[in-house]
Design an enzyme around this catalytic site. Structure first.
Site, PDB file in Angstrom:
ATOM      1  N   ASN A 141     -10.674  -2.597  -5.795  1.00 32.68           N
ATOM      2  CA  ASN A 141     -10.054  -1.538  -6.579  1.00 32.68           C
ATOM      3  C   ASN A 141     -10.976  -1.046  -7.690  1.00 32.68           C
ATOM      4  O   ASN A 141     -10.924   0.119  -8.083  1.00 32.68           O
ATOM      5  CB  ASN A 141      -8.730  -2.015  -7.197  1.00 32.68           C
ATOM      6  CG  ASN A 141      -7.581  -2.020  -6.210  1.00 32.68           C
ATOM      7  OD1 ASN A 141      -6.685  -2.853  -6.283  1.00 32.68           O
ATOM      8  ND2 ASN A 141      -7.590  -1.080  -5.276  1.00 32.68           N
ATOM      9  N   ASP A 199       0.828  -1.205   0.000  1.00 33.93           N
ATOM     10  CA  ASP A 199       0.000   0.000   0.000  1.00 33.93           C
ATOM     11  C   ASP A 199       0.864   1.258   0.000  1.00 33.93           C
ATOM     12  O   ASP A 199       1.924   1.290   0.632  1.00 33.93           O
ATOM     13  CB  ASP A 199      -0.900  -0.002   1.242  1.00 33.93           C
ATOM     14  CG  ASP A 199      -2.063   0.960   1.108  1.00 33.93           C
ATOM     15  OD1 ASP A 199      -2.318   1.451  -0.007  1.00 33.93           O
ATOM     16  OD2 ASP A 199      -2.702   1.243   2.135  1.00 33.93           O
TER      17      ASP A 199
END
Length: 234
Positions: free
Chosen positions: A62, A14
């Site tokens: 996503n 991330d």
């Protein structure tokens, strides 16, 4: 204390977009640098004889979090990167396994992934799971569907099904569950990653953004892992 290393390491990578934004760069630049980071970490894992590495590259969420066009570009970048560098992976003895739903991929992308997996299929130095359009809930549901199918076809007795049998239907069926999960970028959540497999994994969170995560940061995670004692709920 002697350093302890997991046989299976899982990483939530991330912070790529935030790294780029902080530098007034396009988001794709963050992912390009992030890919270079992934290669360095992969090489370090091989040096430490870690057998399995799972990288959370693109989640099912996503698609919802960003514009579909941006998500599509990211997905194509990841697949193109794997295809372009497949010889480098192969020369290192890395076996690549793609885990996740492939329903939204076109024929060309599916062909590229298939070639990557076939090219590296016989390698055994390290198995690299690329979680692509992956979600832990999807994984569990997909396993359940396979089990129902086999029960319906009378190839499986549901009464004899246990946790070990169930795990054989998961995307990471050929690997042991991860002993350690690392999440970079400062967020403290699992984000639907390997939900079944990490039931008793140690979790290590770091504020370091993924493009800045290096060997020293990885060793910090292993040092913290070494100090912990896994008892698997006992």
């Amino acid at each position: 204390m002697k350093m302890k290393y997991p046989s299976h390491l899982a990483i939530i990578m991330d912070g790529n977009r935030r790294w780029a934004k902080n530098r007034f760069l396009p988001a794709i630049t963050g992912y390009i640098i992030g890919a270079k980071t992934a290669w360095k970490i992969l090489c370090t894992c091989m040096e430490l004889n870690i057998q399995y590495l799972t990288l959370f590259s693109f989640s099912t969420e996503n698609w919802q979090r960003t514009q579909n066009k941006q998500s599509s570009h990211l997905l194509k970048f990841i697949i193109s990167y794997l295809s372009h560098h497949v010889e480098r992976f192969h020369s290192k003895g890395i076996k690549i396994r793609i885990i996740g739903s492939k329903e939204r991929l076109n024929e060309n992308l599916l062909r590229m992934l298939d070639e990557v997996e076939k090219k590296t299929a016989q390698n055994s130095r390290l198995t690299l799971f690329i979680a692509l359009d992956y979600g832990g809930k999807w994984d569990i549901l997909n396993a359940a569907k396979q089990i129902v199918r086999q029960v319906t076809e009378k190839r499986l007795d549901i009464e004899n099904l246990d946790e070990k049998d169930f795990a054989k239907f998961l995307a990471t069926q050929e690997a042991p569950d991860p002993e350690l999960v690392i999440r970079t970028g400062g967020e403290i959540r699992l984000s639907n990653f390997l939900l079944w497999q990490i039931a008793y994994s140690e979790i290590y969170y770091t504020p370091v953004l993924w493009p800045e995560f290096n060997e020293q940061e990885l060793l910090k995670a292993f040092a913290a892992f070494t100090e912990r004692q896994q008892n698997f709920g006992k």
